[in-house]
Design an enzyme around this catalytic site. Structure first.
Site, PDB file in Angstrom:
ATOM      1  N   TYR A 190      -2.736 -12.687  -4.482  1.00 49.48           N
ATOM      2  CA  TYR A 190      -1.806 -12.038  -5.395  1.00 49.48           C
ATOM      3  C   TYR A 190      -0.496 -12.420  -5.175  1.00 49.48           C
ATOM      4  O   TYR A 190      -0.268 -12.688  -4.001  1.00 49.48           O
ATOM      5  CB  TYR A 190      -2.007 -10.653  -5.220  1.00 49.48           C
ATOM      6  CG  TYR A 190      -0.884  -9.663  -5.357  1.00 49.48           C
ATOM      7  CD1 TYR A 190      -0.235  -9.808  -6.905  1.00 49.48           C
ATOM      8  CD2 TYR A 190      -0.176  -8.883  -4.710  1.00 49.48           C
ATOM      9  CE1 TYR A 190       0.746  -8.936  -7.228  1.00 49.48           C
ATOM     10  CE2 TYR A 190       1.144  -8.081  -5.128  1.00 49.48           C
ATOM     11  CZ  TYR A 190       1.509  -8.377  -6.323  1.00 49.48           C
ATOM     12  OH  TYR A 190       2.456  -7.551  -6.749  1.00 49.48           O
ATOM     13  N   LYS A 229     -23.325 -21.212   5.561  1.00 47.96           N
ATOM     14  CA  LYS A 229     -22.885 -19.731   5.321  1.00 47.96           C
ATOM     15  C   LYS A 229     -23.335 -19.018   4.138  1.00 47.96           C
ATOM     16  O   LYS A 229     -23.581 -18.070   4.011  1.00 47.96           O
ATOM     17  CB  LYS A 229     -21.065 -19.987   5.671  1.00 47.96           C
ATOM     18  CG  LYS A 229     -20.430 -18.918   5.943  1.00 47.96           C
ATOM     19  CD  LYS A 229     -18.896 -18.967   5.599  1.00 47.96           C
ATOM     20  CE  LYS A 229     -18.141 -19.386   6.627  1.00 47.96           C
ATOM     21  NZ  LYS A 229     -16.653 -19.432   6.161  1.00 47.96           N
ATOM     22  N   GLY A 253     -16.610 -19.610  -2.473  1.00 45.05           N
ATOM     23  CA  GLY A 253     -16.395 -19.001  -1.156  1.00 45.05           C
ATOM     24  C   GLY A 253     -17.469 -18.369  -0.613  1.00 45.05           C
ATOM     25  O   GLY A 253     -18.208 -17.912  -1.570  1.00 45.05           O
ATOM     26  N   ASP A 259     -12.848  -3.383  -1.467  1.00 43.43           N
ATOM     27  CA  ASP A 259     -12.219  -4.562  -1.967  1.00 43.43           C
ATOM     28  C   ASP A 259     -13.287  -5.185  -3.221  1.00 43.43           C
ATOM     29  O   ASP A 259     -12.690  -5.543  -4.174  1.00 43.43           O
ATOM     30  CB  ASP A 259     -12.141  -5.810  -0.988  1.00 43.43           C
ATOM     31  CG  ASP A 259     -11.119  -5.372   0.012  1.00 43.43           C
ATOM     32  OD1 ASP A 259     -10.354  -4.742  -0.343  1.00 43.43           O
ATOM     33  OD2 ASP A 259     -11.244  -5.766   1.220  1.00 43.43           O
ATOM     34  N   THR A 291      -6.051  -3.699   7.079  1.00 42.62           N
ATOM     35  CA  THR A 291      -5.801  -4.898   6.454  1.00 42.62           C
ATOM     36  C   THR A 291      -5.863  -6.129   7.399  1.00 42.62           C
ATOM     37  O   THR A 291      -6.075  -5.897   8.621  1.00 42.62           O
ATOM     38  CB  THR A 291      -4.460  -5.129   5.411  1.00 42.62           C
ATOM     39  OG1 THR A 291      -4.989  -6.209   4.737  1.00 42.62           O
ATOM     40  CG2 THR A 291      -3.364  -4.837   6.042  1.00 42.62           C
ATOM     41  N   LYS A 343      -9.977  -5.850  10.021  1.00 36.08           N
ATOM     42  CA  LYS A 343     -11.245  -5.263   9.378  1.00 36.08           C
ATOM     43  C   LYS A 343     -12.483  -5.098   9.854  1.00 36.08           C
ATOM     44  O   LYS A 343     -13.202  -4.240   9.697  1.00 36.08           O
ATOM     45  CB  LYS A 343     -11.157  -6.048   7.743  1.00 36.08           C
ATOM     46  CG  LYS A 343     -10.267  -5.606   6.561  1.00 36.08           C
ATOM     47  CD  LYS A 343     -10.360  -6.429   5.451  1.00 36.08           C
ATOM     48  CE  LYS A 343      -9.190  -6.182   4.639  1.00 36.08           C
ATOM     49  NZ  LYS A 343      -9.487  -6.772   3.318  1.00 36.08           N
ATOM     50  N   SER A 345       0.652  -1.195   0.034  1.00 36.61           N
ATOM     51  CA  SER A 345      -0.062  -0.081  -0.008  1.00 36.61           C
ATOM     52  C   SER A 345       0.732   1.107   0.082  1.00 36.61           C
ATOM     53  O   SER A 345       0.530   2.219  -0.589  1.00 36.61           O
ATOM     54  CB  SER A 345      -0.796   0.069   1.256  1.00 36.61           C
ATOM     55  OG  SER A 345      -2.034  -0.989   0.855  1.00 36.61           O
ATOM     56  N   GLY A 370      -4.803 -11.301  -8.193  1.00 29.77           N
ATOM     57  CA  GLY A 370      -5.408 -10.141  -7.552  1.00 29.77           C
ATOM     58  C   GLY A 370      -4.452  -8.981  -7.609  1.00 29.77           C
ATOM     59  O   GLY A 370      -4.926  -8.000  -6.857  1.00 29.77           O
ATOM     60  N   GLY A 402     -15.427 -13.405   4.018  1.00 25.17           N
ATOM     61  CA  GLY A 402     -15.418 -11.798   3.875  1.00 25.17           C
ATOM     62  C   GLY A 402     -15.037 -11.338   2.432  1.00 25.17           C
ATOM     63  O   GLY A 402     -15.645 -10.375   2.040  1.00 25.17           O
TER      64      GLY A 402
HETATM   65  P1  ATR Z   1     -11.782 -14.235   3.168  1.00 26.98           P
HETATM   66  O1  ATR Z   1     -12.338 -13.177   4.660  1.00 26.98           O
HETATM   67  O2  ATR Z   1     -10.623 -14.280   2.894  1.00 26.98           O
HETATM   68  O3  ATR Z   1     -12.906 -14.638   2.580  1.00 26.98           O
HETATM   69  P2  ATR Z   1     -12.587 -16.340   5.373  1.00 26.98           P
HETATM   70  O4  ATR Z   1     -13.816 -15.571   5.720  1.00 26.98           O
HETATM   71  O5  ATR Z   1     -11.944 -17.137   6.452  1.00 26.98           O
HETATM   72  O6  ATR Z   1     -11.690 -15.584   4.426  1.00 26.98           O
HETATM   73  O7  ATR Z   1     -13.362 -17.265   4.358  1.00 26.98           O
HETATM   74  C1  ATR Z   1     -12.646 -18.477   3.627  1.00 26.98           C
HETATM   75  C2  ATR Z   1     -13.482 -18.861   2.734  1.00 26.98           C
HETATM   76  O8  ATR Z   1     -12.765 -19.694   2.031  1.00 26.98           O
HETATM   77  C3  ATR Z   1     -14.697 -19.680   3.089  1.00 26.98           C
HETATM   78  O9  ATR Z   1     -15.620 -19.624   2.137  1.00 26.98           O
HETATM   79  C4  ATR Z   1     -13.987 -21.248   2.888  1.00 26.98           C
HETATM   80  O10 ATR Z   1     -14.983 -22.291   2.962  1.00 26.98           O
HETATM   81  P3  ATR Z   1     -16.084 -22.779   4.018  1.00 26.98           P
HETATM   82  O11 ATR Z   1     -16.920 -21.594   4.475  1.00 26.98           O
HETATM   83  O12 ATR Z   1     -16.524 -23.973   3.296  1.00 26.98           O
HETATM   84  O13 ATR Z   1     -15.200 -23.168   4.851  1.00 26.98           O
HETATM   85  C5  ATR Z   1     -13.093 -21.321   1.889  1.00 26.98           C
HETATM   86  N1  ATR Z   1     -11.997 -22.159   1.569  1.00 26.98           N
HETATM   87  C6  ATR Z   1     -10.949 -22.280   2.650  1.00 26.98           C
HETATM   88  N2  ATR Z   1     -10.295 -23.439   2.073  1.00 26.98           N
HETATM   89  C7  ATR Z   1     -10.871 -24.073   1.310  1.00 26.98           C
HETATM   90  C8  ATR Z   1     -10.761 -25.286   0.452  1.00 26.98           C
HETATM   91  N3  ATR Z   1      -9.749 -26.051   0.688  1.00 26.98           N
HETATM   92  N4  ATR Z   1     -11.799 -25.606  -0.596  1.00 26.98           N
HETATM   93  C9  ATR Z   1     -12.763 -24.715  -0.575  1.00 26.98           C
HETATM   94  N5  ATR Z   1     -13.159 -23.547   0.025  1.00 26.98           N
HETATM   95  C10 ATR Z   1     -12.272 -23.303   0.842  1.00 26.98           C
END
Ligand code: ATR
Length: 272
Positions: A216, A156, A127, A102, A62, A66, A17, A238, A130
């Protein structure tokens, strides 16, 4: 004294940044100082308030702060509210204002830099964390034919859909993606950070034009590798999102939108 800004996170040593905002300031003739602060898990809020009382005008936030920044703010934009996260703060009229750039940064990178408008396209986002929360409103506003969110944890994903309730938004299990076609696929899971691949069914990317990896500087992640094997021609990481979200914050603070192209080029690391 120059106007002061900073990014705060933990760890903060790898942050780009200060470099990005320094380049923006130089190119747009703005006089400002932009630093990096190692956040403290115990004293994050005090650090933000201290920065403000020392004359700071805004901050980027970051991981892992957040949510705490969002909670500390007294005013929050709609997209920050859905994300439940702030990646930028502005100190204005004695108030702390929270924004989340973001998602809009990601959208701008896809539409403007990579030339793939979302309008009428079928878009798949992997996913439901966040990063996806941040992207959801800007993506839906871009008018895709359908926006599908696939996640392992369906509760979720369901919670997210119930919060947004948009006719073009659908959630899906990974297995249900079999045989479906998507123009644009964004990997917004944290799987790549640990070298994992989201459980995409074989051939799920067969009709995809753009595969976008949010991480990234990780090179050809398992997701991008599979995309390439399945014939996706456009692969992106990214870097553009990183620069575009910074440009949004810069414009919000300074009232001047910097040019991003040269900065993206400077920060791009070839995928191989
Ligand atoms: P961020 O803020 O970076 O999005 P987070 O809130 O911790 O991080 O969320 C991580 C996401 O990555 C979640 O959606 C998680 O899926 P689950 O909710 O099903 O756990 C997903 N994730 C992490 N590892 C994964 C994997 N190996 N395969 C598929 N999804 C994954």
């Amino acid at each position: 004294m120059r106007d002061r800004y900073a990014v705060i996170g933990r760890p903060i040593n790898h942050t780009k940044s200060p470099l990005i905002h320094g380049l923006f300031a130089q190119a747009s003739g703005q006089h400002l100082e932009y630093g990096a602060i190692e956040g403290s898990l115990e004293h994050f809020e005090t650090q933000v308030l201290q920065f403000r009382s020392d004359g700071g005008q805004g901050m980027n936030i970051t991981a892992p702060f957040k949510l705490r920044a969002f909670e500390l703010a007294e005013r929050r934009s709609e997209r920050a509210q859905l994300a439940r996260a702030a990646n930028a703060l502005k100190f204005e009229d004695g108030r702390i204002v929270a924004e989340n750039f973001d998602g809009i940064g990601l959208l701008r990178d896809i539409e403007e830099n990579l030339g793939e408008p979302l309008r009428s396209r079928r878009v798949l986002v992997l996913g439901a964390g966040g990063a996806v929360r941040g992207a959801l409103l800007p993506f839906l506003q871009a008018g895709p034919a359908e926006l599908v969110i696939a996640n392992r944890d369906m509760a979720k994903a369901m919670a997210l859909r119930n919060e947004v309730e948009h006719p073009r938004l659908r959630i899906s299990r990974y297995e249900e993606l079999q045989g479906q076609a998507f123009d644009i696929v964004v990997n917004a899971t944290s799987a790549s950070l640990v070298g994992e691949l989201p459980p995409l069914p074989a051939g799920a990317l067969g009709a995809t034009r753009l595969a976008y990896e949010l991480a990234y500087g990780k090179g050809l992640t398992p997701f991008l590798r599979v995309a390439r094997e399945q014939g996706v021609t456009r692969l992106a990481d990214g870097v553009g999102m990183l620069v575009e979200q910074a440009a949004e914050a810069f414009a919000w603070w300074r009232g001047v939108r910097p040019d991003t192209r040269a900065v993206i080029e400077q920060l791009t690391i070839p995928l191989e």
